[in-house]
Scaffold this active site. Structure first.
Site, PDB file in Angstrom:
ATOM      1  N   HIS A 101       2.720  37.057  43.243  1.00 44.93           N
ATOM      2  CA  HIS A 101       1.284  36.768  43.206  1.00 44.93           C
ATOM      3  C   HIS A 101       0.815  36.789  41.767  1.00 44.93           C
ATOM      4  O   HIS A 101       1.116  37.731  41.032  1.00 44.93           O
ATOM      5  CB  HIS A 101       0.534  37.823  44.028  1.00 44.93           C
ATOM      6  N   HIS A 116      -2.644  35.334  39.021  1.00 45.63           N
ATOM      7  CA  HIS A 116      -3.925  34.641  38.888  1.00 45.63           C
ATOM      8  C   HIS A 116      -3.766  33.594  37.793  1.00 45.63           C
ATOM      9  O   HIS A 116      -4.638  33.455  36.938  1.00 45.63           O
ATOM     10  CB  HIS A 116      -5.032  35.631  38.543  1.00 45.63           C
ATOM     11  N   ASP A 172      10.053  18.135  44.067  1.00 46.32           N
ATOM     12  CA  ASP A 172      11.316  18.872  43.957  1.00 46.32           C
ATOM     13  C   ASP A 172      11.210  20.281  44.547  1.00 46.32           C
ATOM     14  O   ASP A 172      12.212  20.863  44.945  1.00 46.32           O
ATOM     15  CB  ASP A 172      11.727  19.009  42.481  1.00 46.32           C
ATOM     16  N   HIS A 185      -9.358  33.007  45.631  1.00 45.24           N
ATOM     17  CA  HIS A 185      -8.578  34.091  45.042  1.00 45.24           C
ATOM     18  C   HIS A 185      -7.521  33.486  44.109  1.00 45.24           C
ATOM     19  O   HIS A 185      -7.847  33.200  42.959  1.00 45.24           O
ATOM     20  CB  HIS A 185      -8.004  34.955  46.182  1.00 45.24           C
ATOM     21  N   TYR A 187      21.749  17.962  44.577  1.00 42.74           N
ATOM     22  CA  TYR A 187      21.309  18.225  43.207  1.00 42.74           C
ATOM     23  C   TYR A 187      22.052  19.447  42.657  1.00 42.74           C
ATOM     24  O   TYR A 187      22.285  20.406  43.376  1.00 42.74           O
ATOM     25  CB  TYR A 187      19.804  18.476  43.212  1.00 42.74           C
TER      26      TYR A 187
HETATM   27 ZN    ZN Z   1      -4.991  38.740  43.219  1.00 43.20          ZN
END
Ligand code: ZN
Length: 233
Positions: free
Chosen positions: A95, A97, A120, A169, A227
């Site tokens: 995660h 930002h 891809d 978010h 690939y």
């Molecule tokens: Zn966050």
């Protein structure tokens, strides 16, 4: 110490976000899971990246009970755990930002596939979750965020589209390992930036033709992939 190898992998995946310029201060977190033991290692909350060590990673079970740690886990732990429960093949969650992917999340707009770089990695647009309700925000907010992620994939394959934009978010990404989750976080930022530039150059830009999108995704993923180099082990 439990899971020394996983702790090492999770630490390195967290540092990869820093190396690639995806995080400011202590924003961002990566976790990884040992499926055989049902245990997750995740970055601790609020510890600067240059003070992270394998021993400082927090080990939790899939219900969020801390199994081994002196530190509190990332406040997003419950959001990470829900995808591990609903996406059975994933081994890591990342995660951030990061700037451009977060801009798309704030615009509540899926990232269209405008080119083969996107194709891809993501077999379709990068989707956006529904907004959380007031009750969900007031309740177990981090868990509800995870549930919103899983609901977005009711009709989508999380192994083919390993990222989502949480409305208002930021992105959450995943993959077979913590390293691949971090790699997908870097990639989603890159395609988010290019999609933004594409629309600036021509607001009428069209998504990639289905045939070319399929060609690029399927030559890298799945049983007929060709690939890269043949794996010998
Ligand atoms: Zn966050």
């Amino acid at each position: 110490m439990l899971l020394p190898a996983l702790r090492e992998q999770v630490l390195d995946a967290n540092l990869e976000l820093v190396r690639r310029g995806l995080v400011l201060y202590t924003f961002g977190n990566v976790s990884g899971i040992d499926r055989s033991q049902g245990l997750v290692a995740i970055k601790p909350s609020g510890v600067p990246y240059d003070e992270l060590t394998p021993a400082r990673m927090v080990v939790s079970d899939l219900d969020g009970t801390i199994v081994e740690s002196k530190l509190r886990p990332s406040s997003d732990l419950a959001t990470h755990l829900e995808p591990y429960r609903c996406f059975p093949n994933i081994g890591g969650v990342a995660h951030t930002h990061s700037e451009f992917a977060t801009a798309w999340a704030q615009a509540e707009t899926p990232i269209p596939c405008f080119g083969t770089t996107h194709a891809d990695y993501f077999h379709g647009p990068v989707p956006v979750t529904e907004r959380l309700t007031a009750a969900e925000i007031a309740g177990d907010y981090e868990l509800e965020t995870g549930k919103a992620i899983c609901r977005t994939f009711t009709e989508l394959d999380p192994d083919s589209v390993p990222a989502v934009l949480v409305a208002g978010h930021a992105p959450f990404c995943w993959g077979p390992s913590a390293a691949s989750a971090a790699h997908n976080a870097v990639t989603v930022e890159y395609v988010a930036k290019m999609a933004c530039h594409t629309l600036l150059i021509n607001a009428e830009s069209r998504p990639l033709a289905r045939e070319l999108h399929d060609k690029h995704f399927l030559r890298k993923h799945g049983k007929n992939a060709y690939y890269g180099q043949v794996k010998t082990q």
